[in-house]
Design a protein around this motif. Structure first.
Motif, mmCIF file in Angstrom:
data_model
loop_
_atom_site.group_PDB
_atom_site.id
_atom_site.type_symbol
_atom_site.label_atom_id
_atom_site.label_comp_id
_atom_site.label_asym_id
_atom_site.label_seq_id
_atom_site.Cartn_x
_atom_site.Cartn_y
_atom_site.Cartn_z
ATOM 1 N N ILE A 180 -4.384 0.073 8.494
ATOM 2 C CA ILE A 180 -5.106 -0.112 7.246
ATOM 3 C C ILE A 180 -6.313 -0.994 7.525
ATOM 4 O O ILE A 180 -6.213 -1.976 8.273
ATOM 5 N N SER A 181 -7.447 -0.601 6.978
ATOM 6 C CA SER A 181 -8.681 -1.338 7.259
ATOM 7 C C SER A 181 -8.547 -2.782 6.787
ATOM 8 O O SER A 181 -7.871 -3.074 5.799
ATOM 9 N N VAL A 227 -10.753 -4.503 5.378
ATOM 10 C CA VAL A 227 -11.346 -4.635 4.046
ATOM 11 C C VAL A 227 -10.340 -4.252 2.977
ATOM 12 O O VAL A 227 -10.142 -4.977 1.992
ATOM 13 N N ARG A 228 -9.672 -3.110 3.144
ATOM 14 C CA ARG A 228 -8.704 -2.658 2.146
ATOM 15 C C ARG A 228 -7.529 -3.620 2.040
ATOM 16 O O ARG A 228 -7.059 -3.932 0.943
ATOM 17 N N LEU A 229 -7.051 -4.110 3.172
ATOM 18 C CA LEU A 229 -5.931 -5.034 3.155
ATOM 19 C C LEU A 229 -6.319 -6.338 2.472
ATOM 20 O O LEU A 229 -5.530 -6.942 1.736
ATOM 21 N N GLU A 262 -8.464 -6.580 0.042
ATOM 22 C CA GLU A 262 -8.484 -6.291 -1.393
ATOM 23 C C GLU A 262 -7.082 -6.322 -1.984
ATOM 24 O O GLU A 262 -6.854 -6.858 -3.074
ATOM 25 N N LEU A 263 -6.123 -5.732 -1.273
ATOM 26 C CA LEU A 263 -4.739 -5.753 -1.742
ATOM 27 C C LEU A 263 -4.223 -7.178 -1.847
ATOM 28 O O LEU A 263 -3.563 -7.556 -2.819
ATOM 29 N N GLU A 267 0.865 -1.171 0.000
ATOM 30 C CA GLU A 267 0.000 0.000 0.000
ATOM 31 C C GLU A 267 0.900 1.218 0.000
ATOM 32 O O GLU A 267 1.551 1.524 0.992
ATOM 33 N N GLU A 294 -5.800 -8.987 -4.800
ATOM 34 C CA GLU A 294 -5.238 -8.473 -6.048
ATOM 35 C C GLU A 294 -3.888 -9.105 -6.344
ATOM 36 O O GLU A 294 -3.616 -9.558 -7.461
#
Length: 536
Positions: free
Chosen positions: A519-520, A522-524, A526-527, A507, A530
């Motif tokens: 870092i949330s 959810v965002r982690l 997604e990373l 990130e 990906e």
């Protein structure tokens, strides 16, 4: 007549520390401990680096921040330990394969169809442990120590050649009865050479199939400098699996957050407790007898230390030392000292107190210079109190007692350990402990020189002393560079994780920015998804 402070500052107190000869060859380098209590460490000395390595073994957080490993050591997994292997079919491996310590880590390798094998060690497994993030498939140094062990020199172009790597490692370890190798990525793993030797299948479970999503893979990770571009063309994810008969609702998805969460259980000491280090055989590339690496480190921050510039001579020295260490078929002949616990005690004793000292010294913490100087004096005395005797204070007029503070502060942990029982590797650790403590104690004692009679000093002298103390604390903490000070501040909420932006879940845009950030989840997630869609 000189004042007390002037007399102490001129004191050439000899603490009688021994010469710190390091193992190696006839060309070994020797750094002699400072003979004056207030002498700073040699710029090329590696006491603090060896200390940091030993105190960080098998801990995820420091080995994530400092991903380029510098230590290789014997280790064991005790009989009765359960390990996990996730795969897409029900076949028990007959070739070298990877095992996870926690189910969550193995589960991510199921993909669509999901089989997880749990195995139990039926005897103590003999292992090799590489520190750092030695399973990070990226250039820049994480895999250097493995490369030197099996190929003599780092080969960054082989970062993705994991099948070749595990085969070569197992071939190296076979003459030494090595069962496998322990490395770390976002969690620790075991590269097991033979599933039929020393382990037994407990369960082979066909679990609910995993839905890894239907979105197309893209080249999103190539926008940052963290990971190398894929070596093969990205593939479309497989078709979503059909749920088993009787299943209702959505299928489970790959929950990478739980993989990272399981890894975080081992962030700090005692770390991954299912692996046991043999400290009598710790081999480190921070041994200053490896002169080519001493030169390569000069002027470089620790995060940039790597083994790429090792000379042929130094590479051969390390490989020879490793062969000698692993040729011991039983635990080494050392003194049985738990060096990990000794280093952990030291970090626990001083880390929070130095942080508090730094806070107390901030100009904005106090408006009254007297209150600030007195508060700092109390904190310095707290750390040095075990080493200030009443007899010494009674004779304080001749100033020699200040040198004795540094001496006892530096050597109490190690002075009664018989040197003759230690292996060369343990002597290096002992010297690192004493050298690290000497610098801590030296800095604190230099501050105590000022603080001893500060309560009766003028406001001007108090302000000058506070300025000197700020410099001492800042320089000491920079030199120690303990990973416990690298953290999310303030702490993260329950819906976030403290994350260091490194391989494979990144990130940010700068590969050297290792600043922890909340870092949330959810965002982690997604990373993580990906990256997996790109590289799997």
């Amino acid at each position: 007549m000189k004042t007390f402070r002037e007399a102490i500052l001129l004191l050439p107190w000899a603490i009688g520390a021994a010469s710190m000869a390091l193992p190696g060859s006839s060309s070994q380098v020797t750094f002699t401990a400072p003979m004056s209590w207030d002498s700073p460490p040699n710029p090329d000395a590696t006491h603090h680096l060896v200390f940091n390595t030993v105190s960080s073994l098998l801990q995820r957080w420091p080995n994530t921040i400092y991903r380029n490993g510098h230590t290789v050591t014997p280790a064991t997994i005790s009989a009765g330990t359960i390990l996990y292997h996730g795969r897409r079919n029900a076949i028990v491996p007959t070739t070298p394969e990877w095992l996870a310590f926690d189910f969550e880590h193995s589960h991510m390798f199921c993909r669509s169809s999901c089989y997880v094998i749990s195995l139990m060690a039926t005897r103590d497994l003999r292992l090799v442990y590489f520190d750092g993030s030695n399973a990070a498939k990226m250039r820049g140094g994480p895999m250097d120590s493995q490369d030197i062990l099996i190929w003599e020199y780092p080969h960054p172009e082989r970062t993705s050649s994991e099948r070749i790597r595990i085969s070569e490692l197992c071939a190296w370890g076979k003459p030494f009865s090595v069962d496998g190798f322990v490395r770390m990525e976002y969690h620790f793993e075991v590269m097991l050479c033979d599933f039929s030797a020393g382990t037994e299948v407990v369960t082979l479970s066909n679990l609910i199939p995993v839905d890894i999503g239907s979105r197309r893979r893209d080249a999103g990770s190539e926008r940052s400098g963290y990971s190398d571009p894929p070596t093969r063309r990205p593939r479309l994810p497989p078709k979503r699996p059909d749920p088993p008969t009787g299943w209702k609702g959505s299928l489970p998805t790959l929950n990478f957050i739980e993989v990272l969460n399981a890894g975080s259980w081992h962030n700090q000491a005692p770390g991954e407790t299912r692996v046991h280090i043999d400290y009598s055989g710790v081999v480190t590339f921070y041994n200053p007898s490896l002169t080519s690496l001493v030169e390569a480190r000069r002027g470089q921050p620790r995060s940039h230390h790597r083994l790429a510039n090792i000379s042929k001579t130094d590479s051969e020295l390390v490989r020879q030392e490793l062969a000698e260490v692993f040729a011991r078929q039983v635990k080494g002949p050392g003194g049985g000292i738990d060096w990990g616990s000794i280093t952990h005690v030291i970090v626990k004793r001083y880390s929070e107190r130095l942080e508090l000292l730094q806070y107390l010294l901030e100009p904005a913490t106090y408006t009254n210079v007297t209150e600030q100087a007195v508060a700092v004096r109390i904190q310095i005395l707290t750390m040095l109190a075990p080493y200030i005797t009443t007899e010494a204070v009674r004779n304080s007029s001749d100033t020699s007692w200040v040198g004795s503070i540094v001496h006892y502060c530096s050597t109490t942990q190690t002075s009664m350990i018989p040197g003759g029982t230690l292996t060369p590797q343990e002597r290096l650790i002992r010297d690192a402990v004493e050298g690290t403590l000497h610098e801590i104690c030296r800095r604190l004692t230099l501050m105590w020189v000022d603080a001893f009679d500060i309560e009766a000093a003028t406001d001007r002298r108090k302000a000058e002393a506070l300025g000197r103390w700020r410099v001492h604390v800042r320089e000491l903490m920079e030199w120690l560079d303990w990973s416990v000070w690298n953290k999310c501040n303030p702490a993260c909420g329950i819906d976030a994780l403290c994350h260091v932006p490194t391989w494979p879940f990144v990130e940010g845009d700068h590969p050297d920015d290792m600043t922890p950030r909340c870092i949330s989840r959810v965002r982690l997630g997604e990373l993580a998804l990906e990256q997996t869609l790109i590289y799997s």
